[in-house]
Design a protein around this motif. Structure first.
Motif, PDB file in Angstrom:
ATOM      1  N   ASN A 149       0.865  -1.191   0.000  1.00  0.00           N
ATOM      2  CA  ASN A 149       0.000   0.000   0.000  1.00  0.00           C
ATOM      3  C   ASN A 149       0.897   1.234   0.000  1.00  0.00           C
ATOM      4  OD1 ASN A 149      -2.736  -1.365   0.512  1.00  0.00           O
ATOM      5  ND2 ASN A 149      -1.489  -2.113   2.235  1.00  0.00           N
ATOM      6  N   SER A 205       0.538   4.044  -2.013  1.00  0.00           N
ATOM      7  CA  SER A 205      -0.014   5.296  -2.544  1.00  0.00           C
ATOM      8  C   SER A 205       0.082   6.382  -1.486  1.00  0.00           C
ATOM      9  CB  SER A 205      -1.475   5.094  -2.952  1.00  0.00           C
ATOM     10  OG  SER A 205      -2.267   4.823  -1.807  1.00  0.00           O
ATOM     11  N   SER A 216      -2.576   5.993   1.121  1.00  0.00           N
ATOM     12  CA  SER A 216      -2.314   4.916   2.080  1.00  0.00           C
ATOM     13  C   SER A 216      -1.247   5.334   3.086  1.00  0.00           C
ATOM     14  CB  SER A 216      -1.860   3.652   1.336  1.00  0.00           C
ATOM     15  OG  SER A 216      -2.887   3.167   0.498  1.00  0.00           O
ATOM     16  N   TYR A 261      -1.343   5.715   7.120  1.00  0.00           N
ATOM     17  CA  TYR A 261      -0.348   5.131   8.020  1.00  0.00           C
ATOM     18  C   TYR A 261       0.193   6.197   8.985  1.00  0.00           C
ATOM     19  CZ  TYR A 261      -0.066   0.762   5.311  1.00  0.00           C
ATOM     20  OH  TYR A 261      -0.337  -0.442   4.706  1.00  0.00           O
TER      21      TYR A 261
END
Length: 293
Positions: A197, A199, A202, A206
């Motif tokens: 993930n 991108s 994403s 996080y």
């Protein structure tokens, strides 16, 4: 009246000498033991009070050991939590670097993040002290530390405790895995994978998880620090209390050596005079013989 059957003077001298010898034995006992109340027969009330206070001091000694053990557990967890916070800070930096990076670079960054995640897990699992780990645990029961031994005026006793709530402190489960975020602080950040993930959206998500984890960990570290300070203060208090009780017992039962040494010398003189008085009284019967010469 002079009598050879009843020597009144000798009786009086003997009784006086016996009283002096008895007092001398008491003083010598006090000097040899250091106590003026060594047994219940010396002073039942003081002996009973001193015995109870000594017993309480033994209990406080056990409390002091408990506080030391509890302080070790909390201090170990506090150190590990700070180490985990530093690792999370580094993860945040890596995530920022991963934003917009190429796939190859994100793979390298993820490798670095994995090392940091392992460090968080290892810090939690390594925070073990005397068989207790409050960072890597499945238990939700608070850590209870015996902190005081209290005796009420009616004689009833109770144990005071300092409690550490583990709900907002646990980083991972006992086996190092993570469950849901409501149970273990490291749950969300352990799911970071910028390869799968990568991108911007994403990575931004996080970063939000990291910020949430950092806030929770900072709060946990603050709570651990507060409990650590509380334990240190209580250890000092218990130590001072034990000294105070020991002094109180001493005032009740210890002998004053200056006073006892002075009394000993006086009684030794009285003993010598008593022996001489008894000798003189016993000579009265011999004096009667001179009347028949």
């Amino acid at each position: 009246m002079a009598s050879i059957m009843t020597n009144t003077s000798a009786m009086v001298a003997l009784q006086s000498l016996k009283a002096t010898n008895k007092a001398l034995e008491v003083v010598q006992g006090r000097i040899s033991t250091g106590y003026r109340v060594a047994e219940a027969s010396d002073n039942a009330a003081y002996w009973s009070i001193a015995t109870t206070m000594r017993s309480d001091n033994k209990a406080l000694s056990a409390v002091q050991d408990s506080l030391g053990l509890g302080a070790g557990k909390v201090d170990t967890a506090y150190t590990a939590m700070n180490d985990a916070i530093e690792a999370v800070d580094s993860i945040k930096t890596k995530l920022i670097n991963a934003r917009g990076a190429s796939g190859e670079n994100q793979t390298k960054i993820q490798a670095e993040i994995d090392i940091l995640l392992d460090q968080i897990r290892d810090a939690a699992l390594g925070a073990n002290y005397a068989g207790t780990n409050v960072l890597a645990t499945d238990s939700t029961a608070p850590l209870e530390i015996a902190a005081s031994y209290n005796r009420a005026s009616d004689g009833t006793v109770s144990i005071g405790t300092i409690s550490l709530d583990l709900t907002g402190i646990r980083l991972v489960a006992a086996d190092g895995t993570t469950v849901d975020a409501t149970q273990h602080l490291a749950h969300d950040i352990m799911q970071i994978d910028v390869v799968a993930n990568g991108s911007d959206a994403s990575i931004d998500a996080y970063l939000e998880d990291v910020e949430t984890a950092l806030g929770a960990m900072s709060t946990a570290a603050a709570n651990l620090g507060a409990v650590k300070n509380r334990l240190d203060l209580q250890k000092d208090f218990v130590s001072n209390l034990m000294d105070s009780i020991e002094r109180g017992v001493g005032q009740l039962v210890d002998a004053d050596m200056n006073e006892e040494s002075t009394r000993l010398q006086a009684l030794q003189v009285q003993q010598q005079l008593g022996i001489q008085a008894l000798s003189i009284a016993n000579q009265n019967a011999q004096n009667i013989l001179s009347l028949f010469k």
